[in-house]
Design a protein around this motif. Sequence first.
Motif, PDB file in Angstrom:
ATOM      1  N   GLY A  87       3.195   0.245 -12.298  1.00  0.00           N
ATOM      2  CA  GLY A  87       2.565  -0.977 -11.793  1.00  0.00           C
ATOM      3  C   GLY A  87       2.428  -0.961 -10.278  1.00  0.00           C
ATOM      4  N   ASP A  88       3.502  -0.554  -9.569  1.00  0.00           N
ATOM      5  CA  ASP A  88       3.448  -0.492  -8.101  1.00  0.00           C
ATOM      6  C   ASP A  88       2.446   0.562  -7.634  1.00  0.00           C
ATOM      7  OD1 ASP A  88       5.305  -2.479  -7.875  1.00  0.00           O
ATOM      8  OD2 ASP A  88       7.011  -1.132  -7.494  1.00  0.00           O
ATOM      9  N   CYS A  89       2.361   1.667  -8.355  1.00  0.00           N
ATOM     10  CA  CYS A  89       1.417   2.729  -7.991  1.00  0.00           C
ATOM     11  C   CYS A  89      -0.027   2.247  -8.181  1.00  0.00           C
ATOM     12  CB  CYS A  89       1.677   3.971  -8.827  1.00  0.00           C
ATOM     13  SG  CYS A  89       0.703   5.420  -8.300  1.00  0.00           S
ATOM     14  N   VAL A 113       0.826  -1.204   0.000  1.00  0.00           N
ATOM     15  CA  VAL A 113       0.000   0.000   0.000  1.00  0.00           C
ATOM     16  C   VAL A 113       0.864   1.258   0.000  1.00  0.00           C
ATOM     17  CG1 VAL A 113      -1.885   1.203   1.173  1.00  0.00           C
ATOM     18  CG2 VAL A 113      -1.734  -1.271   1.303  1.00  0.00           C
ATOM     19  N   VAL A 114       2.062   1.134   0.582  1.00  0.00           N
ATOM     20  CA  VAL A 114       2.985   2.279   0.637  1.00  0.00           C
ATOM     21  C   VAL A 114       4.319   1.848   0.035  1.00  0.00           C
ATOM     22  CG1 VAL A 114       3.832   4.160   2.090  1.00  0.00           C
ATOM     23  CG2 VAL A 114       1.888   2.792   2.869  1.00  0.00           C
ATOM     24  N   PRO A 115       4.420   1.775  -1.297  1.00  0.00           N
ATOM     25  CA  PRO A 115       5.693   1.388  -1.907  1.00  0.00           C
ATOM     26  C   PRO A 115       6.760   2.452  -1.646  1.00  0.00           C
ATOM     27  CG  PRO A 115       4.129   2.139  -3.568  1.00  0.00           C
ATOM     28  CD  PRO A 115       3.377   2.051  -2.287  1.00  0.00           C
ATOM     29  N   PRO A 116       8.050   2.073  -1.618  1.00  0.00           N
ATOM     30  CA  PRO A 116       9.121   3.049  -1.392  1.00  0.00           C
ATOM     31  C   PRO A 116       9.017   4.236  -2.357  1.00  0.00           C
ATOM     32  CG  PRO A 116       9.990   0.817  -1.381  1.00  0.00           C
ATOM     33  CD  PRO A 116       8.557   0.712  -1.826  1.00  0.00           C
ATOM     34  N   GLY A 117       9.169   5.434  -1.805  1.00  0.00           N
ATOM     35  CA  GLY A 117       9.066   6.634  -2.624  1.00  0.00           C
ATOM     36  C   GLY A 117       7.674   7.207  -2.704  1.00  0.00           C
ATOM     37  N   SER A 118       6.715   6.649  -1.946  1.00  0.00           N
ATOM     38  CA  SER A 118       5.338   7.154  -1.944  1.00  0.00           C
ATOM     39  C   SER A 118       4.925   7.498  -0.516  1.00  0.00           C
ATOM     40  CB  SER A 118       4.373   6.132  -2.543  1.00  0.00           C
ATOM     41  OG  SER A 118       4.339   4.964  -1.749  1.00  0.00           O
TER      42      SER A 118
END
Length: 217
Positions: free
Chosen positions: A180-182, A118-123
Motif C-alpha cells: 500500500g505504501d509503495c 513519496v519516500v516511505p522508510p526503506g525506499s
Amino acid sequence: MKIRMTYRTAIAAAALAATAGVAQAGGVGVRAGTTGVGVDLGGDVIPTLGWRLGLSGMNVNTHVDTNDVRYDAKAKVLTGSLLLDWSPLGPFRISGGFMPNRNKIDLTGQPSGSGSSVVPPGSSLTGDVKPERSFAPYLGVGYGNVWTRGVNFYFDLGVMFQGSPQVNLSVNCGPSVSAGDCATARNEVEAERQRVQDKVDRYKYYPVANIGLTIGW
C-alpha cells in the motif's frame, strides 16, 4: 601564353600568401567560470572575424528542496563551444554559435522534516535533470580574442539557450515497504516530479561568464 602563365602564377602566389597569413593568426586560451574550467583554440578568418572551438567541465554538489523531500544534487557539467567572434570595435566583440553539451544533474531524495509519503522508510527516490537541448544556441559579448598575438586576458558574458531542463524521477521500494505504501509513493511521484520541475525551470537560459588567458601567434 607567357602572359597567361605569369597571371596564374601571381594568383597562386597571392593565395599562398593569404593562406600563410591566416595560419599565423591563431592562439589558445585557458579559462574558468560558470561552465567550469576549459580550453579554447581559435583563429581569424578576416581581421575582425574569427572562429573558436572550446571544451569545459566541472562537478558541483548542491541541494534542492521541495515541500517534504530534500535532494542531494550532483551536477556534471561538460560543455563544448563552436563560436564565431566578431570584433567591430577593437578588442570588444560579439560572439554567437552553438554549445553542444552533456550536462546532467543526478538526484537522490530523502524525506525532510516529519517524513514524506513519496519516500516511505526503506525506499529510495532517484532521478536526473538534463537540458532540453543538447546542442544549445549561444549569444554573448566579450573582450579579447584567442588569436591576438602575445599573452592577453579575455572574458565572455552570454547566455546558452538550453531550454527547460527535463526532470525524471522514480521511487524504488525496499522489501520492508508495504504494498500500500509503495503504491501511494508511485502515485505521487509525478506530482513530486512537477515540484522539482518548477524549481529548475528558471535555468532554461544558462548564464555563461568566463575569464581567462590567451597565447596568440
